[in-house]
Design a protein around this motif. Structure first.
Motif, PDB file in Angstrom:
ATOM      1  N   ILE A 217       0.805  -1.221   0.000  1.00 11.47           N
ATOM      2  CA  ILE A 217       0.000   0.000   0.000  1.00 11.47           C
ATOM      3  C   ILE A 217       0.841   1.275   0.000  1.00 11.47           C
ATOM      4  O   ILE A 217       0.299   2.371  -0.154  1.00 11.47           O
ATOM      5  N   THR A 218       2.164   1.133   0.158  1.00 13.89           N
ATOM      6  CA  THR A 218       2.994   2.338   0.255  1.00 13.89           C
ATOM      7  C   THR A 218       3.943   2.531  -0.927  1.00 13.89           C
ATOM      8  O   THR A 218       4.509   3.625  -1.077  1.00 13.89           O
ATOM      9  N   LEU A 219       4.149   1.519  -1.749  1.00 12.68           N
ATOM     10  CA  LEU A 219       5.030   1.652  -2.912  1.00 12.68           C
ATOM     11  C   LEU A 219       4.207   1.700  -4.190  1.00 12.68           C
ATOM     12  O   LEU A 219       3.241   0.943  -4.346  1.00 12.68           O
TER      13      LEU A 219
ATOM     14  N   TYR B 286       1.336   6.955   4.652  1.00  7.21           N
ATOM     15  CA  TYR B 286       1.809   7.116   3.278  1.00  7.21           C
ATOM     16  C   TYR B 286       1.091   6.181   2.314  1.00  7.21           C
ATOM     17  O   TYR B 286       1.574   5.912   1.214  1.00  7.21           O
ATOM     18  N   SER B 287      -0.069   5.710   2.704  1.00  6.39           N
ATOM     19  CA  SER B 287      -0.804   4.764   1.865  1.00  6.39           C
ATOM     20  C   SER B 287      -1.159   5.374   0.515  1.00  6.39           C
ATOM     21  O   SER B 287      -1.607   6.523   0.415  1.00  6.39           O
ATOM     22  N   LEU B 288      -0.949   4.594  -0.532  1.00  2.00           N
ATOM     23  CA  LEU B 288      -1.317   5.007  -1.890  1.00  2.00           C
ATOM     24  C   LEU B 288      -2.675   4.437  -2.291  1.00  2.00           C
ATOM     25  O   LEU B 288      -3.140   4.670  -3.414  1.00  2.00           O
ATOM     26  N   TYR B 289      -3.287   3.711  -1.382  1.00  2.00           N
ATOM     27  CA  TYR B 289      -4.615   3.168  -1.659  1.00  2.00           C
ATOM     28  C   TYR B 289      -5.659   4.274  -1.444  1.00  2.00           C
ATOM     29  O   TYR B 289      -5.708   4.892  -0.375  1.00  2.00           O
ATOM     30  N   SER B 290      -6.463   4.521  -2.452  1.00  3.73           N
ATOM     31  CA  SER B 290      -7.497   5.557  -2.356  1.00  3.73           C
ATOM     32  C   SER B 290      -8.863   4.930  -2.533  1.00  3.73           C
ATOM     33  O   SER B 290      -9.213   4.470  -3.629  1.00  3.73           O
ATOM     34  N   GLU B 291      -9.627   4.885  -1.464  1.00  2.00           N
ATOM     35  CA  GLU B 291     -10.977   4.326  -1.541  1.00  2.00           C
ATOM     36  C   GLU B 291     -11.847   5.143  -2.493  1.00  2.00           C
ATOM     37  O   GLU B 291     -12.704   4.600  -3.200  1.00  2.00           O
TER      38      GLU B 291
ATOM     39  N   TYR C   6     -13.446  10.078 -10.557  1.00  2.00           N
ATOM     40  CA  TYR C   6     -12.958   9.258 -11.667  1.00  2.00           C
ATOM     41  C   TYR C   6     -13.979   9.237 -12.805  1.00  2.00           C
ATOM     42  O   TYR C   6     -15.146   8.889 -12.600  1.00  2.00           O
ATOM     43  N   ASN C   7     -13.540   9.610 -13.988  1.00  2.00           N
ATOM     44  CA  ASN C   7     -14.396   9.600 -15.169  1.00  2.00           C
ATOM     45  C   ASN C   7     -14.152   8.314 -15.938  1.00  2.00           C
ATOM     46  O   ASN C   7     -13.115   8.154 -16.589  1.00  2.00           O
ATOM     47  N   GLN C   8     -15.086   7.370 -15.861  1.00  2.00           N
ATOM     48  CA  GLN C   8     -14.890   6.075 -16.502  1.00  2.00           C
ATOM     49  C   GLN C   8     -14.786   6.196 -18.023  1.00  2.00           C
ATOM     50  O   GLN C   8     -14.185   5.343 -18.684  1.00  2.00           O
TER      51      GLN C   8
END
Length: 423
Positions: free
Chosen positions: A295-297, A362-367, A378-380
């Motif tokens: 989740i951080t890289l 530093y999580s790069l995961y975005s719910e 987010y535009n699909q």
């Protein structure tokens, strides 16, 4: 007597079968001062009585080199941060300890003015390379003595015979004559019935750090591990130094049957060998560290680092610790670990590790981006243009194949007509 003579020989001494015999053998062959050196890398009870035994069996002096902290911070944690696992299984428990021991041997040899360093590694194993690569890198002027490559003893059975003949006390018997290596990180078992892959290991009698899954608790155990820049620093919120942290995880992991490995590996010298490894705390740390990196890289860094992890594992396994490449890889790995900070909570049950939760600032995961529910970020529709460009090379390749296939058909038809005319 041998041709070359020495004033002092430093012996890497464990007090096990090989080095117990070697003290007597060195004294008989070189008639010089033998300085026994044991490096404390977390063997615990195996350190008891070593000085008395070494002196009684012919050593002139005994040193206990306290290198446990160095082992953890200079060898174990860098290898953990690299994610290095040899052949996707072995957590390098023996390999990580050897460079630290070699460094201690060299330091004491220089302090004592010794002319040579001796080790008890066999000519079939990896450790002879690891020790000697370290010695050559740190003190190329010192001679290296490896009795197993030169003496008349050809097996562990004969070594026991030699010990009995010369009344050298041993802690093992012929029935429990496994070749073992124990340190803070792991315990390995080799030899005897394990040499035949058809034999299931006698876990009930050989395991020391762990229990079998059958004897593990019937209820799951939860444990959380905190990391700072890739280094584990706390368990269940309690900050601990590296040595104490690994000891605590060894206990937790061992009680839950974590980290028991039966492996046939490729030795550096070319043969395959079988070993049973116990690495309870290390297995927990590797698994938790991997979850945090997920989740951080970013994708490119993570995947490239995973490729380098295999190379790093080979470097450690093959005794190339003191090399420019290893130092360069450490610099890259340390850079990747700047954001590997957070907490991983694991659920342990009868040898299994299950992720309970992962959290990092530093999580790069975005719910917001990943959700299957409605979102306004987010535009699909953007995906269509992306896929058109991403797949452009595939479209061009497909058109080329279509054209060349048509050309082949036309050419084939022409040839058939020509052959018909000739007929």
């Amino acid at each position: 007597m041998t041709d070359k003579q020495y004033k002092k020989i430093v012996l890497a001494y464990s007090g096990g079968l090989d080095t117990s015999v070697i003290i007597h053998w060195l004294k008989a062959h070189y008639n010089c001062d033998i300085i026994a050196v044991t490096a404390n890398v977390g063997q615990e009870d195996e350190l008891e009585g070593l000085e008395e035994k070494a002196l009684k069996t012919g050593a002139s002096k005994f040193y206990l080199a306290e290198v446990e902290e160095e082992f953890v911070y200079d060898s174990i944690f860098p290898t953990l941060k690299a994610g290095a696992i040899y052949e996707n299984k072995y957590l390098l428990g023996t390999a990580t300890a050897r460079p630290v021991i070699a460094k201690a041997l060299v330091e004491i040899a220089k302090q004592e003015g010794a002319d040579a360093i001796c080790h008890g590694c066999t000519g079939k194993g990896n450790d002879q390379v690891r020790f000697e690569m370290g010695i050559k890198a740190l003190a190329p002027e010192l001679d290296i003595i490896a009795p197993w490559r030169t003496w008349e003893i050809t097996s562990r059975e004969e070594a026991i015979d030699y010990a009995e003949k010369h009344e050298i006390p041993l802690k093992i018997s012929r029935e429990t004559n496994y070749s073992k290596d124990k340190n803070l990180w792991h315990l390995s078992h080799e030899g005897l019935d394990l040499e035949d892959p058809l034999n299931e290991p006698k876990y009930h009698s050989i395991l020391e750090m762990s229990v079998t899954p059958e004897k593990a608790p019937d209820k799951p155990t939860y444990v959380s591990i905190d990391f700072e820049q890739g280094v584990p620093v706390a368990i269940d919120g309690k900050e601990l130094g590296g040595v104490e942290l690994i000891k605590a995880l060894n206990k937790i992991g061992g009680e839950n049957a974590i980290g028991i490995l039966d492996m046939i590996e490729n030795r550096l010298v070319g043969m395959k060998s079988r070993g049973v490894y116990e690495t309870p705390g290390g297995t927990l740390l590797y698994f938790a560290h991997e979850q945090l990196e997920m989740i951080t890289l970013d994708k490119e860094t993570l995947q490239y680092k995973q490729e380098l992890a295999q190379k790093y594992a080979n470097i450690i396994y093959n005794g190339q610790y003191f090399t420019p490449l290893k130092q360069a890889l450490d610099a890259f790995i340390n850079e990747t670990q700047q954001t590997v900070t957070g907490t991983v909570k694991l659920k342990l049950y009868k040898g299994n590790m299950i992720v309970s939760s992962v959290d990092s600032p530093y999580s790069l995961y975005s719910e917001a981006f990943a959700t299957f529910d409605d979102d306004d970020v987010y535009n699909q529709g953007d995906a269509a243009g992306f896929i058109n460009l991403y797949g452009l090379s595939s479209v061009i390749h497909a058109e080329m194949k279509k054209k060349t296939q048509l050309a082949k058909q036309v050419n084939s038809s022409f040839i058939l007509k020509e052959e018909g005319i000739k007929a």
